[in-house]
Design a protein around this motif. Structure first.
Motif, PDB file in Angstrom:
ATOM      1  N   ILE A 207      29.506 -26.956  39.948  1.00 26.37           N
ATOM      2  CA  ILE A 207      30.186 -27.892  39.050  1.00 26.37           C
ATOM      3  C   ILE A 207      31.038 -28.873  39.843  1.00 26.37           C
ATOM      4  CG2 ILE A 207      31.978 -28.049  37.274  1.00 26.37           C
ATOM      5  CD1 ILE A 207      30.790 -25.438  36.113  1.00 26.37           C
ATOM      6  N   PHE A 208      31.780 -28.358  40.827  1.00 29.92           N
ATOM      7  CA  PHE A 208      32.669 -29.235  41.597  1.00 29.92           C
ATOM      8  C   PHE A 208      31.917 -30.208  42.504  1.00 29.92           C
ATOM      9  CE2 PHE A 208      36.035 -25.840  41.056  1.00 29.92           C
ATOM     10  CZ  PHE A 208      36.698 -26.538  40.060  1.00 29.92           C
ATOM     11  N   THR A 209      30.706 -29.847  42.900  1.00 35.02           N
ATOM     12  CA  THR A 209      29.903 -30.765  43.723  1.00 35.02           C
ATOM     13  C   THR A 209      28.886 -31.529  42.883  1.00 35.02           C
ATOM     14  OG1 THR A 209      28.304 -29.042  44.261  1.00 35.02           O
ATOM     15  CG2 THR A 209      30.143 -29.344  45.791  1.00 35.02           C
ATOM     16  N   HIS A 210      28.956 -31.394  41.576  1.00 31.55           N
ATOM     17  CA  HIS A 210      28.045 -32.056  40.631  1.00 31.55           C
ATOM     18  C   HIS A 210      26.588 -31.680  40.907  1.00 31.55           C
ATOM     19  CE1 HIS A 210      31.447 -34.338  39.191  1.00 31.55           C
ATOM     20  NE2 HIS A 210      31.722 -34.683  40.436  1.00 31.55           N
TER      21      HIS A 210
ATOM     22  N   TRP B 224      22.713 -28.800  47.545  1.00 30.86           N
ATOM     23  CA  TRP B 224      21.858 -27.672  47.221  1.00 30.86           C
ATOM     24  C   TRP B 224      22.137 -26.427  48.049  1.00 30.86           C
ATOM     25  CZ3 TRP B 224      18.117 -27.279  43.477  1.00 30.86           C
ATOM     26  CH2 TRP B 224      17.884 -28.430  42.743  1.00 30.86           C
ATOM     27  N   VAL B 225      22.471 -26.591  49.300  1.00 34.32           N
ATOM     28  CA  VAL B 225      22.589 -25.439  50.184  1.00 34.32           C
ATOM     29  C   VAL B 225      23.760 -24.550  49.780  1.00 34.32           C
ATOM     30  CG1 VAL B 225      22.991 -24.733  52.568  1.00 34.32           C
ATOM     31  CG2 VAL B 225      21.509 -26.660  52.085  1.00 34.32           C
ATOM     32  N   GLY B 226      24.869 -25.139  49.383  1.00 35.94           N
ATOM     33  CA  GLY B 226      26.069 -24.360  49.091  1.00 35.94           C
ATOM     34  C   GLY B 226      25.912 -23.424  47.917  1.00 35.94           C
ATOM     35  N   PHE B 227      25.619 -23.954  46.742  1.00 33.51           N
ATOM     36  CA  PHE B 227      25.552 -23.072  45.577  1.00 33.51           C
ATOM     37  C   PHE B 227      24.352 -22.154  45.624  1.00 33.51           C
ATOM     38  CE2 PHE B 227      23.166 -26.690  43.837  1.00 33.51           C
ATOM     39  CZ  PHE B 227      22.139 -26.068  43.161  1.00 33.51           C
TER      40      PHE B 227
END
Length: 133
Positions: free
Chosen positions: A24-27, A31-34
């Protein structure tokens, strides 16, 4: 096994929430993070699910009871290989595959062969030879 299952199920819920918040915070653009956070939740969830299955299969253990004694858990603990060289062969194949990543791709072929032989031997160790069932 309920405590062991919760040790892994609680972080599963945390990582699902953390992955959703990160997305949500990165809209949902990074892709790699979430995705990595969701995969971490999946790994924790698999171990927690395994412990929950063991709890259903084996029931309450003596160490789970408040009035449990050390002698309550005496006796046979399971079936273990008395000796085995196959894990060493499998580890050599894995080490060779990491060498292939660092040196050159062609080393992956003997690494795959060695790893396959080690895995095959370890899986079928009790199907032949001295400890055959």
């Amino acid at each position: 096994m309920r405590i062991e299952a919760n040790v892994f199920n609680i972080p599963t819920a945390f990582f699902i929430l953390a992955g959703t918040a990160y997305g949500i915070f990165t809209h949902w653009s990074e892709w790699v993070g979430f995705l990595a956070i969701y995969l971490t939740a999946g790994m924790f969830g698999m171990v927690g699910f395994y412990f929950k299955m063991l709890e259903r299969r084996h029931g309450k253990r003596p160490e789970d009871a408040e009035d449990g004694e050390i002698a309550d858990h005496a006796g046979e603990q399971g079936v273990f290989a008395p000796w085995s060289w196959w894990p060493l062969v499998l580890a050599a194949g894995a080490a060779l595959s990491f060498v292939a990543l660092a040196v050159d791709w062609w080393i992956m072929v003997p690494a795959a062969v060695l790893g396959t032989i080690g895995l095959w031997g370890w899986v079928f160790e009790f199907s032949r030879g001295q400890h055959a069932h």
